[in-house]
Design a protein around this motif. Structure first.
Motif, short mmCIF file in Angstrom:
data_model
loop_
_atom_site.label_atom_id
_atom_site.label_comp_id
_atom_site.label_asym_id
_atom_site.label_seq_id
_atom_site.Cartn_x
_atom_site.Cartn_y
_atom_site.Cartn_z
N VAL A 138 72.50 -79.79 -114.95
CA VAL A 138 71.96 -81.10 -114.54
C VAL A 138 73.08 -81.87 -113.85
N PHE A 139 72.82 -82.33 -112.64
CA PHE A 139 73.76 -83.16 -111.89
C PHE A 139 73.46 -84.63 -112.18
N VAL A 140 74.50 -85.42 -112.39
CA VAL A 140 74.34 -86.86 -112.58
C VAL A 140 75.10 -87.57 -111.46
N ILE A 141 74.41 -88.42 -110.72
CA ILE A 141 75.03 -89.15 -109.62
C ILE A 141 74.97 -90.64 -109.91
N PRO A 142 76.08 -91.28 -110.28
CA PRO A 142 76.11 -92.73 -110.43
C PRO A 142 76.22 -93.37 -109.03
N LEU A 143 75.35 -94.34 -108.77
CA LEU A 143 75.36 -95.01 -107.47
C LEU A 143 75.65 -96.50 -107.67
N LYS A 144 76.63 -97.02 -106.94
CA LYS A 144 76.98 -98.42 -107.11
C LYS A 144 75.93 -99.33 -106.49
N SER A 145 75.92 -100.57 -106.91
CA SER A 145 74.92 -101.54 -106.47
C SER A 145 75.15 -101.98 -105.02
N GLN A 146 74.06 -102.33 -104.37
CA GLN A 146 74.19 -102.85 -103.00
C GLN A 146 74.95 -104.17 -102.97
N TYR A 147 74.99 -104.86 -104.11
CA TYR A 147 75.64 -106.17 -104.14
C TYR A 147 77.17 -106.10 -104.25
N ILE A 148 77.71 -104.90 -104.43
CA ILE A 148 79.16 -104.73 -104.40
C ILE A 148 79.56 -103.77 -103.29
N SER A 149 78.63 -103.52 -102.37
CA SER A 149 78.88 -102.60 -101.26
C SER A 149 79.18 -103.37 -99.99
N GLN A 150 80.13 -102.89 -99.22
CA GLN A 150 80.45 -103.52 -97.94
C GLN A 150 79.31 -103.32 -96.95
N SER A 151 78.67 -102.15 -97.02
CA SER A 151 77.53 -101.86 -96.14
C SER A 151 76.54 -100.99 -96.91
N TRP A 152 75.43 -101.57 -97.32
CA TRP A 152 74.43 -100.83 -98.08
C TRP A 152 73.82 -99.72 -97.22
N ALA A 153 73.66 -99.98 -95.93
CA ALA A 153 73.10 -98.97 -95.02
C ALA A 153 74.00 -97.73 -94.99
N ARG A 154 75.31 -97.94 -94.93
CA ARG A 154 76.25 -96.81 -94.92
C ARG A 154 76.25 -96.10 -96.27
N VAL A 155 76.20 -96.86 -97.35
CA VAL A 155 76.13 -96.27 -98.70
C VAL A 155 74.92 -95.35 -98.80
N CYS A 156 73.78 -95.80 -98.29
CA CYS A 156 72.56 -95.00 -98.37
C CYS A 156 72.65 -93.74 -97.53
N LYS A 157 73.30 -93.84 -96.36
CA LYS A 157 73.47 -92.65 -95.51
C LYS A 157 74.35 -91.61 -96.18
N LEU A 158 75.44 -92.08 -96.77
CA LEU A 158 76.33 -91.17 -97.48
C LEU A 158 75.63 -90.54 -98.67
N PHE A 159 74.89 -91.36 -99.42
CA PHE A 159 74.17 -90.84 -100.58
C PHE A 159 73.12 -89.82 -100.16
N GLU A 160 72.42 -90.08 -99.05
CA GLU A 160 71.38 -89.14 -98.62
C GLU A 160 71.98 -87.77 -98.30
N ARG A 161 73.15 -87.76 -97.70
CA ARG A 161 73.82 -86.48 -97.46
C ARG A 161 74.19 -85.81 -98.78
N THR A 162 74.69 -86.59 -99.73
CA THR A 162 75.07 -86.04 -101.03
C THR A 162 73.86 -85.45 -101.75
N ILE A 163 72.74 -86.17 -101.74
CA ILE A 163 71.56 -85.68 -102.46
C ILE A 163 70.96 -84.45 -101.77
N LYS A 164 71.05 -84.40 -100.44
CA LYS A 164 70.61 -83.19 -99.72
C LYS A 164 71.49 -82.01 -100.10
#
Length: 286
Positions: free
Chosen positions: A28-54
């Motif tokens: 089982v993989f566990v991926i902790p994802l930080k909040s958008q409210y402490i992110s410099q760019s939520w759009a970039r965070v989501c792009k990076l995460f989408e690559r990781t989840i793929k």
């Protein structure tokens, strides 16, 4: 009447197959994802995460699960039947290294608690901007009783580059995506009340972070083995890495500078094979 023994055997084998599948333990993989409210760019965070989840879901077997623990569900298009999102109203951390890592630890513990019901054999915590080998789940599921593995060999990738560095050793000292641990070795409490959770967070934070866990488990007599292949890609200049604050403030001594010069020999072109195994692509030119 002569067909009854055949059908009886067939049904018996079918039922055994169902029983084995239900009771099968898996990675089982566990991926902790930080909040958008402490992110410099939520759009970039989501792009990076989408690559990781793929990358994480690109396994050669279907016997795995991915638990994503977050304050807010990321805005991505990719879906997979093995992904489980746990959205909680986690307290927003301070922006220093310790605050961010305690937030990561709390989310890991939430994932560990949930993984108990999934009959996890092993847990791998994956940073939300890294990529992992597609062979991990099949390899780990072949050794359900093993203590686990430490990823000493891996790759270091700077976002947007066409070359990548192969790290022959010491990968686990740089990257948080570097340990696969048998579930019971985390000693997850049966009940996590406010007091128990605080103590457990402290224990995981002090003894089970990627630079400490190998020593911790060795002292307990349950050492991790080196993974026999390169298991992950550490992404630099991402936005989801909880460790970057510490790295930016760290002074570089002369020995480290010489080792960095030597490391230039380990750079290579990113091949189709590497991209395929780790599902690596440039998020800027997707």
């Amino acid at each position: 009447m002569q067909l009854l023994p055949f059908y009886g055997s067939f049904i018996g084998i079918y039922l055994i197959g169902i029983f084995v599948r239900i009771n099968l333990k898996m990675l089982v993989f566990v991926i902790p994802l930080k909040s958008q409210y402490i992110s410099q760019s939520w759009a970039r965070v989501c792009k990076l995460f989408e690559r990781t989840i793929k990358s994480t879901c690109n396994q050669t077997t279907d016997e795995f699960r991915v638990i994503v623990v977050c304050n807010e569900k990321p805005n991505i298009e990719f879906t997979h039947k093995n992904i489980i999102y746990i959205e909680r109203d986690f307290v927003l951390p301070s922006l220093d290294w310790q605050g961010k890592n305690i937030d990561r630890t709390r989310k890991l513990i939430t994932g560990l608690t949930y993984a108990r019901d999934l009959k996890a054999s092993h847990i791998m915590c994956v940073d939300a901007d890294d990529c992992i080998s597609k062979h991990l789940a099949e390899f780990v599921n072949s050794y359900p009783e093993a203590n686990g593995w430490v990823i000493q060999k891996g790759y270091s990738y700077t976002e947007g580059n066409k070359i990548i560095r192969f790290m022959r050793k010491g990968f686990d000292q740089y990257c948080g995506t570097s340990n696969i641990v048998r579930y019971d070795l985390y000693d997850v409490p049966e009940i996590l009340d406010e007091i128990t959770e605080a103590k457990y967070v402290e224990s995981i934070f002090n003894c089970y972070r990627h630079r400490e866990i190998t020593k911790t488990l060795a002292k307990k007599g349950t050492p991790l083995e080196p993974l026999p292949f390169a298991g992950a890609i550490y992404t630099k200049n991402g936005q989801n890495n909880y460790l970057q604050v510490e790295d930016r403030n760290k002074k570089i001594n002369i020995k480290s500078r010489l080792m960095r010069i030597k490391a230039l020999l380990d750079y290579r072109w990113i091949t189709k094979s590497i991209r395929g195994e780790f599902k690596l692509y440039d998020i800027f030119n997707e």
